[in-house]
Scaffold this active site. Structure first.
Site, PDB file in Angstrom:
ATOM      1  N   ASP A  48     -19.869  20.085  36.475  1.00 59.35           N
ATOM      2  CA  ASP A  48     -19.492  20.712  37.544  1.00 59.35           C
ATOM      3  C   ASP A  48     -20.420  20.654  38.923  1.00 59.35           C
ATOM      4  OD1 ASP A  48     -17.309  21.765  36.105  1.00 59.35           O
ATOM      5  OD2 ASP A  48     -18.093  23.862  35.842  1.00 59.35           O
ATOM      6  N   GLY A  49     -21.522  20.266  38.448  1.00 59.64           N
ATOM      7  CA  GLY A  49     -22.642  20.015  39.829  1.00 59.64           C
ATOM      8  C   GLY A  49     -22.079  18.748  40.552  1.00 59.64           C
ATOM      9  N   ASP A 148     -31.966  42.453  42.971  1.00 56.41           N
ATOM     10  CA  ASP A 148     -32.450  41.300  42.660  1.00 56.41           C
ATOM     11  C   ASP A 148     -31.460  40.320  43.689  1.00 56.41           C
ATOM     12  OD1 ASP A 148     -34.347  41.750  41.069  1.00 56.41           O
ATOM     13  OD2 ASP A 148     -33.463  40.893  39.312  1.00 56.41           O
TER      14      ASP A 148
END
Length: 259
Positions: A48-49, A148
């Site tokens: 996917d990257g 976070d």
């Protein structure tokens, strides 16, 4: 459409991983390869990257992209198979997607623009929790989120980081965005929101000198941000091609029944 695609010129773009490079060499031998500018369809080989990188590179001159999984996850990719590629492309179903446009201002006052096809995420840089004010369409919706981080995901990206952060899976045709907190501390019970596709979201980092925050647009990171604005780039449309019966809508539906 199918007759036209069957004879289209292909360009193969592969990641640096050995499996992807080996697949590219074999596919080029079988089907030929033209420069990106001359291609009618781009075949992305990797995970996917890799597909996200190819999408970014084609934004100035959009072309249909057909991905084949030679990587790890490959949720946005088709099955890797050497045979019948032209026939598969000929009958592949198109999905048109818009990226998110992120405009981030860092602590020095410099502005940065980046595009994201999965999500824009804000993440604390140190052990200190982030404190973030949230505006939607100019209106303050949350004075302070202690967390976070937080992310805004597209339907295509809702099964990625968003799902890992317990955000909702969005059907590809839903015209919604998922606003999902990452490890929220206060308000503890807030689990996020579903926003209209055309919503403009602004994040203001509070106490930014002490509680430093980074912003990421997919895999592009901007450090020490103070303000981040995000909205769908409706002026950019990119086309992904999926094998029949294995389209993005079907995959997202199936993902909701995983247990």
């Amino acid at each position: 459409m199918s007759d036209k695609r069957a004879t289209e010129k292909l360009h193969f773009a592969a990641s640096d991983r050995p499996k992807a490079q080996e697949a590219r060499a074999e596919l080029v031998k079988r089907y030929g390869d033209v420069d990106r500018d001359e291609a009618d369809v781009i075949v992305a080989l990797g995970g996917d990257g890799t597909l996200l990188e190819v999408l970014r590179h084609t934004m100035p001159d959009p072309k249909p992209i057909y991905g084949m999984n030679c990587g790890t996850v490959g949720f946005l990719m088709n099955e890797h198979r050497l045979s019948d590629l032209r026939d598969r492309i000929a009958v592949a179903g198109p999905v048109v997607i818009n990226p998110l446009r992120m405009n981030a201002t860092d602590s020095s006052g410099q502005s940065h623009e980046a595009m994201a096809f999965n999500e824009v995420a804000l993440l604390r840089e140190t052990r200190q929790t982030a404190r973030i004010k949230i505006r939607v369409n100019g209106q303050v919706q949350m004075d302070q989120l202690i967390c976070d981080g937080i992310l805004l995901a597209t339907p295509a990206g809702s099964t990625a980081y968003n799902l890992s952060a317990h955000g909702p899976i969005l059907p590809i045709t839903s015209n919604l965005l998922a606003l999902t907190p990452i490890s929220p501390f206060r308000p503890r019970r807030w689990r996020g929101a579903l926003l209209p596709y055309e919503a403009a979201v602004e994040f203001e980092v509070q106490d930014a000198d002490f509680r430093t925050v980074a912003a990421t647009a997919d895999n592009i990171e901007i450090r020490d941000v103070e303000r981040v604005k995000v909205a769908i780039a409706d002026d950019i449309e990119l086309c992904l091609l999926f094998d029949q019966g294995a389209g993005l809508e079907e995959r997202i539906l199936e993902e909701q029944f995983q247990y």
